[in-house]
Write an enzyme that holds these catalytic residues in place. Sequence first.
Site, short mmCIF file in Angstrom:
data_model
loop_
_atom_site.label_atom_id
_atom_site.label_comp_id
_atom_site.label_asym_id
_atom_site.label_seq_id
_atom_site.Cartn_x
_atom_site.Cartn_y
_atom_site.Cartn_z
N SER A 6 0.70 -0.99 -0.07
CA SER A 6 -0.13 -0.01 0.05
C SER A 6 0.82 1.22 0.08
O SER A 6 2.03 1.12 0.39
CB SER A 6 -1.06 0.04 1.15
OG SER A 6 -0.26 -0.23 2.29
N GLU A 8 1.16 5.30 0.70
CA GLU A 8 0.47 6.69 1.53
C GLU A 8 0.95 8.00 0.73
O GLU A 8 2.09 7.99 0.46
CB GLU A 8 1.02 6.60 2.90
CG GLU A 8 0.17 7.75 3.63
CD GLU A 8 0.56 7.53 5.22
OE1 GLU A 8 0.34 6.50 5.75
OE2 GLU A 8 1.13 8.63 5.71
N ASP A 101 -2.69 14.66 15.47
CA ASP A 101 -1.95 15.31 16.57
C ASP A 101 -2.73 16.54 16.92
O ASP A 101 -2.06 17.58 16.73
CB ASP A 101 -0.64 15.18 16.13
CG ASP A 101 0.10 14.00 16.16
OD1 ASP A 101 0.07 13.25 17.07
OD2 ASP A 101 0.92 13.85 15.38
N PHE A 209 11.20 14.02 11.03
CA PHE A 209 9.94 13.19 11.44
C PHE A 209 10.06 12.30 12.69
O PHE A 209 9.34 12.24 13.46
CB PHE A 209 9.63 12.38 9.93
CG PHE A 209 8.94 13.32 8.93
CD1 PHE A 209 8.23 14.31 9.08
CD2 PHE A 209 9.11 12.60 7.73
CE1 PHE A 209 7.76 15.11 8.05
CE2 PHE A 209 8.66 13.31 6.68
CZ PHE A 209 8.02 14.52 6.73
N HIS A 259 3.58 -1.05 3.84
CA HIS A 259 2.91 0.18 3.55
C HIS A 259 4.02 1.37 3.42
O HIS A 259 4.77 1.57 4.53
CB HIS A 259 2.04 0.68 4.67
CG HIS A 259 1.21 1.79 4.59
ND1 HIS A 259 0.07 1.96 3.88
CD2 HIS A 259 1.51 3.10 5.26
CE1 HIS A 259 -0.29 3.50 3.91
NE2 HIS A 259 0.66 4.06 4.69
P1 FAD Z 1 -4.49 6.60 19.59
O1 FAD Z 1 -4.81 5.12 19.00
O2 FAD Z 1 -5.62 7.31 20.27
O3 FAD Z 1 -3.30 6.52 20.70
C1 FAD Z 1 -2.28 5.72 20.46
C2 FAD Z 1 -1.32 5.89 21.77
O4 FAD Z 1 -0.81 7.17 21.91
C3 FAD Z 1 -2.10 5.50 23.00
O5 FAD Z 1 -0.89 4.74 23.89
C4 FAD Z 1 -2.29 6.64 23.37
O6 FAD Z 1 -2.53 6.63 24.82
C5 FAD Z 1 -1.32 7.75 22.90
N1 FAD Z 1 -1.86 8.80 23.05
C6 FAD Z 1 -1.90 9.36 21.50
N2 FAD Z 1 -2.55 10.69 21.40
C7 FAD Z 1 -2.49 10.99 22.70
C8 FAD Z 1 -2.90 12.29 23.12
N3 FAD Z 1 -3.34 13.20 22.60
N4 FAD Z 1 -2.93 12.20 24.64
C9 FAD Z 1 -2.62 11.24 25.24
N5 FAD Z 1 -2.15 9.95 24.74
C10 FAD Z 1 -2.18 9.69 23.57
N6 FAD Z 1 -1.82 12.08 11.74
C11 FAD Z 1 -2.53 12.91 10.88
O7 FAD Z 1 -2.68 14.02 11.56
N7 FAD Z 1 -3.11 12.91 9.91
C12 FAD Z 1 -2.89 11.46 9.39
O8 FAD Z 1 -3.45 11.18 8.24
C13 FAD Z 1 -2.18 10.42 10.03
N8 FAD Z 1 -1.87 9.23 9.64
C14 FAD Z 1 -1.11 8.45 10.09
C15 FAD Z 1 -0.92 7.31 9.72
C16 FAD Z 1 -0.37 6.21 10.33
C17 FAD Z 1 -0.11 4.88 9.94
C18 FAD Z 1 0.27 6.66 11.77
C19 FAD Z 1 1.20 5.41 12.36
C20 FAD Z 1 0.13 7.58 12.10
C21 FAD Z 1 -0.59 8.70 11.53
N9 FAD Z 1 -0.79 9.88 12.00
C22 FAD Z 1 -1.57 10.96 11.27
C23 FAD Z 1 -0.23 10.25 13.36
C24 FAD Z 1 -1.28 10.22 14.51
O9 FAD Z 1 -2.39 11.11 14.48
C25 FAD Z 1 -0.50 10.40 15.70
O10 FAD Z 1 0.52 9.46 16.13
C26 FAD Z 1 -1.35 10.56 17.14
O11 FAD Z 1 -0.65 11.28 18.13
C27 FAD Z 1 -1.76 9.04 17.47
O12 FAD Z 1 -2.81 8.67 16.68
P2 FAD Z 1 -3.42 7.28 16.93
O13 FAD Z 1 -4.48 7.05 16.19
O14 FAD Z 1 -2.34 6.15 17.24
O15 FAD Z 1 -3.96 7.43 18.48
#
Ligand code: FAD
Length: 286
Positions: A6, A8, A101, A209, A259
Amino acid sequence: MPPLLSFEFFPPKNENAATRLHEAAAALSAWNPRFISITCGADGSALEGTFAVVQALRASHPTLAVAPHLPMSRASRPTLRQSLQQYKQLGVRQVVAIRGDAPKIPTAAEGADFYPSTVEFVEDLAHGFGLQPIVAAYPDVHPLAQSPQQDLDHLRRKVEAGATAAITQFFFQAETFLRFRDTVRAAGIAIPLTPGIMPLHDLKQVLNFAKGCGTHIPDGFSEQFADAEKDPHGYFEQASRHTVALCDRLRLEGVDGFHFYTLNRSAMVQAICENLKLQPRKPVAG
Ligand code: FAD
């Protein structure tokens, strides 16, 4: 079996960038990826920007699956639900469901209806919309996680909520991913776990990054590319070989999918796929 691929991309910022993105996507779709994913950034029009790219790619490549990224912290629940409805109408089946984020998720008390966490978002995607949520996972542990165990428990909750696959943050050493995969499997989490592979398109940018997202940079890593600035062609070759070696090592350990974070550039990803001696696979409809 050749690995599943895949790719991105991120939404382009202007017309030239849009042309480059569509050229890159066309070039890489020749590898018959199982999907192309489109990230969603932090600016106000990010949801619309991602939607526009997905819509254009669905129109230009109807047999190619396209998966939008949807950051649940950046918009209210009704806005995200409306987006999901529109994506379904485009024939999208998979959504990369992430937190994003964001500085802070506003609470309902602040007057808006937000998903409380990625877990509830994944649950609605899977059970409310019948979509396949792909979630993020962190071999080097998310920088905001309280502990590796808390990170793992959180991944498990996303899987129990309906996530069908996970893509990892990028990492520099195969062992980092392999150890994480073993931990995930030992915890009884069985969904496909695809390593996120960051080609070293631009070493300085990739290292930045890494610092931002908590990816561990091994000692002496950048020193091996000391001549990069003097010899861009030599750097391209060396950097491509580096990623091929990483993927080959993962394949030897049974990893069957990658990916690629393309950063909208196809040249190095093309070179890597060629050097991995991949066979085209049958495309999967979106
Ligand atoms: P979660 O599943 O909610 O959390 C993952 C872990 O991080 C948990 O342990 C959680 O407790 C901790 N955590 C995460 N955020 C917080 C917080 N704010 N406060 C406290 N604990 C926290 N970002 C973008 O903006 N746009 C994108 O398109 C994007 N695509 C991504 C694609 C991939 C494959 C990956 C790996 C990351 C991507 N990100 C993207 C980054 C992602 O949004 C950040 O890593 C974000 O901080 C955590 O997202 P998550 O869905 O893993 O969070």
